[in-house]
Design a protein around this motif. Structure first.
Motif, short mmCIF file in Angstrom:
data_model
loop_
_atom_site.label_atom_id
_atom_site.label_comp_id
_atom_site.label_asym_id
_atom_site.label_seq_id
_atom_site.Cartn_x
_atom_site.Cartn_y
_atom_site.Cartn_z
N LEU A 1 1.11 -1.38 0.46
CA LEU A 1 0.24 0.30 0.06
C LEU A 1 0.55 1.23 -0.15
CD1 LEU A 1 -3.09 1.09 0.22
CD2 LEU A 1 -2.22 1.13 2.87
N THR A 2 1.90 1.34 1.03
CA THR A 2 2.59 2.48 0.77
C THR A 2 3.30 2.51 -0.19
OG1 THR A 2 4.64 1.18 2.36
CG2 THR A 2 2.59 2.59 3.93
N MET B 1 -7.08 1.79 -7.64
CA MET B 1 -7.40 0.43 -7.85
C MET B 1 -6.56 -0.58 -6.96
SD MET B 1 -8.34 0.01 -11.79
CE MET B 1 -9.10 -1.70 -11.85
N GLN B 2 -5.72 -0.44 -7.07
CA GLN B 2 -4.98 -1.42 -5.70
C GLN B 2 -4.73 -1.30 -4.40
OE1 GLN B 2 -1.06 -2.45 -6.68
NE2 GLN B 2 -1.18 -3.15 -8.68
N GLU B 3 -5.03 0.58 -4.64
CA GLU B 3 -5.39 0.52 -3.12
C GLU B 3 -6.50 0.20 -2.55
OE1 GLU B 3 -6.16 5.23 -0.91
OE2 GLU B 3 -4.17 4.98 -1.87
N ARG C 1 -7.57 -0.69 3.25
CA ARG C 1 -6.55 -0.62 4.57
C ARG C 1 -8.18 0.58 5.14
NH1 ARG C 1 -4.44 2.64 8.24
NH2 ARG C 1 -2.24 1.88 9.70
N SER C 2 -7.98 -0.56 6.14
CA SER C 2 -9.13 -0.07 6.70
C SER C 2 -8.42 0.34 8.75
CB SER C 2 -10.60 -0.31 6.65
OG SER C 2 -10.48 -1.24 7.42
N ALA D 1 -4.65 -4.59 -13.98
CA ALA D 1 -4.32 -3.37 -12.45
C ALA D 1 -4.45 -3.96 -10.87
CB ALA D 1 -5.31 -2.28 -12.65
N VAL D 2 -4.76 -5.14 -10.92
CA VAL D 2 -5.06 -5.94 -10.03
C VAL D 2 -4.46 -6.55 -9.78
CG1 VAL D 2 -6.24 -6.77 -8.23
CG2 VAL D 2 -7.13 -4.79 -8.68
#
Length: 860
Positions: free
Chosen positions: A207-208, A223-225, A230-231, A543-544
């Motif tokens: 993510l980062t 799309m990847q994010e 993350r939550s 993309a994913v």
């Protein structure tokens, strides 16, 4: 005597000639010891279906332009090609045609290689690979075992997505709207023992890391994010009433606990399974849930159904409140803990469920400034920010403060804990099929799971398989799976599952760095030199799936000491689709474009029979709608350069491109025009390298400025992948050169400079024509080895500028001014324009706004 312009440019002969020359001279061979700065350009490699399509032509043209341009700008370019060669289509072909998947695949590779070479692509074919070959997949078997040793692989029994047509497991990402991404069959849930790669171990890093990928499209990163998902929230426990047990729940909305009216668990939750053991009705409901699609879209659109278990739980925040427990079809084990509490007023799915089963709906969040007593929950849940109501000690707090307060309270009571959760789940790589890489483990009754020893790799596929039974042929093979345990020597069985084909494509870019390496998948030194890929090109549909897996795989390889990079692709370009009009005959059947004759008024008829044809909208080329154009036919008729030019010139690469006959004809006319301009110039050209004359006529001087401006601007366009803009500038330059009077001073010299520039600029786009014209201009060195032209700064800079003059925002004319002219002079010139003066009629303007070197706006 006949001029050469009356000859016809021989496309076939010319393109074949230069392809042979490039191959003989190994023009595109990449060398690891090349001292120039490296540049690795890669297009997503194709599945060897047997024929290239127009999507391939566009994708590989874009990559080839980048590769040739970077090579001309002085880079050592690595531009390889290979084949993503495992997969179900080969097995389906084996069943349908009675041919072995390996034979079918290799024949298709040979055919497609020939087709790609006809495009003049600048590949280093010495690095070609196919993922179905043992000298490729033996290395990924070793990687898998290294991942296993590093704790990045595990096996467990889990609920999986089962494709009932292809008889194999699908990853969540391969389920589209509840259906298998290839077969289109409704996906079912099954409980199977599966191998998993621990992608979740890198969830935060993946993510980062997106923030560093500044040369990726924003939408791909988003799309990847969203997929990683993350939550921040609360993990808490609801005690079951009259049972010594509790349900664990993860929620991002602990603020809404005062509005809870039920709990729901997934059909595959352990508690649901235990209850179903002696409840046939619940077991039947669970089976129905398992037939429901697993995608978010499927869950959103499906009717929300539940099964009342008769159990209740205690609300850990609201003393004395008990909530009924349901098994619900919209709760999945894949997300959170497989259990939720429902707050209907503030979640649409919960509201739909509550309305269906007559459950209480209590609003606990109100819009700011709204009287709580006036709030009535209708058919839409309120999901926006607000302040707390009907929530005891939380009343009046903003949502964010209420969340924090509830989390703190639950932690003090030891019934909950602050937590970070990810939507991302570990990657299940087991597939129940033959044509894939065998998973290199052995199952021993005494020793358990035993890795195949490294010296016994590769575990190869048996060739004598049959496809006459449903399921995995490796399970049916009489001898292949039977083997002695490497530890104890007793009879054991091989793993018969093979890898998901995304396993192969998650590291192929590293193998290209040193495909001849035998000890490991690739040389560490070569990988550290070439990686990351500087420019990756392919479809947004990956993309994913592919891109996220590759990012994880690279991190896993780094963990195991294979390489020293984390991100495999520094830059990403996602090209649009190729579209074409669709056609139907009078009976409603789809027609091929080659079956249709278009008329000047836009109507169409069938070529055979003359019946009217219904012309539909332009859509993505697809076999099902028959709106496809065969690249082989286009290349044979017009040449590869014409097809390449059309792919580049009609729209930006990230947008869809409409294929039209007029477009390809126009590109072909331009190819021939350039050829004629060079082989039969309007004025004799001086020899190559001749010194510039002392004097230039005005049009010749202006043309020289255009030449050097075009060099600068085309370079900027190609750096930004604005290929269509670059083509437009090149066409504009050819028009300027055509207008130089033959009698003007310096015409021949400027024409040569302009022609040479044109040829060098088109080299990456139309390489065969470029080489032919470079030779015609008198050069023995190949164009591909001649470098990029340099713009003369003194000719690029403007001494004067054209200012647009507007009155109240509407254009009324232009004025020519010295660059950086005084604002007062610009204002005076604008007011003196006849169109402006007539509007003013002698009156002073209210205001004059001057934007230096751009515009003058007169406000009247």
């Amino acid at each position: 005597m006949t001029s050469r312009s009356e000859e016809r440019y021989n496309v076939r002969e010319t393109e074949a000639k230069w392809q042979t020359v490039w191959e003989e001279r190994q023009s595109f061979l990449a060398r690891d010891d090349d001292p120039r700065p490296k540049y690795y350009v890669l297009e997503m490699f194709p599945y060897p279906s047997g024929r290239i399509h127009m999507g391939h032509v566009r994708n590989y043209t874009l990559g080839d332009v980048v590769a040739r341009y970077k090579r001309a700008r002085g880079h050592a370019v690595l531009h390889p090609m290979g084949w993503d060669a495992f997969g179900l289509p080969a097995e389906n072909a084996a069943i349908e045609r009675g041919i072995h998947p390996a034979k079918w695949t290799r024949e298709n590779i040979a055919a497609m290689r020939t087709q790609l070479k006809s495009m003049g692509l600048s590949y280093d074919w010495t690095r070609e690979l196919a993922t179905c070959e043992p000298d490729y997949y033996r290395h990924e078997q070793k990687m898998f075992l290294d991942f296993l040793k590093a704790g990045l692989v595990y096996r467990k029994e889990s609920w999986v997505n089962w494709d009932p047509v292809e008889h194999t497991v699908l990853a969540n990402e391969q389920v589209i709207d509840g259906r298998g991404w290839r077969s289109g069959a409704l996906v079912e849930k099954r409980l199977l023992s599966q191998w998993f790669l621990k992608i979740t171990a890198f969830a935060e890093d993946l993510l980062t890391g997106l923030s560093q990928l500044d040369r990726w499209p924003d939408r791909v990163r988003l799309m990847q994010e969203n997929w990683i998902g993350r939550s921040e929230g609360l993990r808490l426990f609801f005690d079951l009433v009259d049972r010594d047990d509790r349900i664990e729940i993860y929620t991002t909305r602990p603020d809404t606990l005062f509005g809870a009216s039920f709990c729901a668990i997934a059909a595959n939750h352990p508690l649901a399974g235990a209850l179903a053991a002696d409840n046939p009705a619940l077991a039947q409901f669970i089976a129905e849930c398992n037939r429901l699609g697993t995608s978010e879209a499927a869950l959103e659109t499906a009717e929300k159904k539940g099964f009342a278990t008769g159990l209740k739980v205690r609300n850990p925040l609201v003393d004395g409140q008990e909530l009924p427990v349901y098994v619900a079809n919209f709760v999945l084990m894949d997300y959170g803990t497989g259990a939720i509490f429902g707050c209907p007023a503030h979640d649409q799915r919960d509201l739909d469920f509550a309305r269906k089963y007559g459950l209480p709906v209590t609003p606990v969040v109100a819009p700011k400034g709204v009287d709580p007593a006036s709030i009535v929950v209708g058919n839409e849940a309120f999901v926006e920010d607000g302040v707390m109501i009907n929530s005891g000690p939380l009343n009046g707090l903003p949502v964010a403060e209420a969340k924090a307060k509830v989390i703190d309270l639950m932690e003090r009571r030891n019934v909950g804990q602050r937590a970070v959760n990810y939507r991302l789940r570990d990657w299940g790589v087991s597939r129940q099929r033959y044509w894939g890489c065998p998973i290199p483990v052995i199952h021993c009754p005494d020793c358990g799971v035993v890795p195949v020893p490294a010296e016994s790799l590769p575990v190869t596929l048996p060739e004598d398989v049959t496809f006459d039974k449903p399921g995995n042929p490796l399970d049916h093979h009489p001898s292949w799976k039977h083997v002695a345990c490497p530890k104890c020597g007793k009879p054991a069985k091989r793993e018969t599952d093979t890898f998901d084909t995304f396993f192969e494509s998650s590291w192929y870019f590293a193998r290209f760095c040193s495909p001849g390496e035998t000890d490991r998948g690739f040389s560490r030194a070569a990988a550290d030199h070439w990686l990351p890929v500087d420019q990756y090109i392919g479809g947004i549909e990956h993309a994913v799936l592919h891109l996220l897996y590759s990012r994880f795989f690279t991190r896993a390889l780094k963990t195991c000491g294979y390489l020293n990079v984390e991100e495999p692709f520094a830059g990403l370009l996602t090209q649009g689709m190729i579209c074409h009009e669709t056609y139907k005959d009078a009976d409603g059947h789809w027609l091929l474009p080659t079956d249709v004759e278009k008329r000047a008024d836009g109507s169409a008829i069938e070529i055979n029979g003359g019946r009217p044809v219904a012309v539909g909208r332009s859509e993505k080329m697809s076999k099902s709608k028959k709106n496809v154009i065969d690249p082989a036919g286009i290349i044979a008729t017009y040449g590869a350069d014409t097809a390449r030019l059309f792919m580049l010139s009609d729209s930006p690469p990230e947008r869809d491109l409409d294929w039209t006959d007029a477009g390809i004809d126009g590109a072909f006319r331009y190819v021939n025009r350039l050829w004629r301009m060079v082989v039969d110039p309007v004025v004799a050209l001086p020899p190559p390298g001749s010194p510039a004359p002392d004097e230039f006529g005005p049009k010749a001087r202006k043309a020289r400025q255009q030449v050097h401006k075009t060099i600068a601007l085309v370079g900027e366009d190609l750096d930004r992948f604005h290929f269509n803009k670059a083509v437009a500038r090149i066409r504009e330059l050819s028009n300027v050169l055509a207008e130089i009077p033959a009698t003007e001073a310096g015409a021949g010299w400027v024409l040569r400079e302009g022609m040479e520039t044109l040829v060098r600029l088109i080299g990456p786009m139309m390489p065969h024509l470029g080489e032919e014209l470079w030779f015609e201009l008198g050069y023995e060195q190949l164009l591909v080895d001649s470098g990029w032209p340099e713009a003369d700064p003194s000719l690029v800079s403007e001494d004067s500028v054209t200012l647009a003059v507007q009155v109240n925002g509407k254009l009324k004319g232009t004025v020519e001014m010295a660059k950086d002219a005084d604002k007062g002079l610009a204002e005076a010139a604008a007011l003196a324009l006849p169109a402006v003066a007539s509007l003013l009629a002698g009156k002073a303007p209210r205001k004059v706004i001057v934007v230096p070197n751009r515009i003058v706006n007169v406000v009247v």
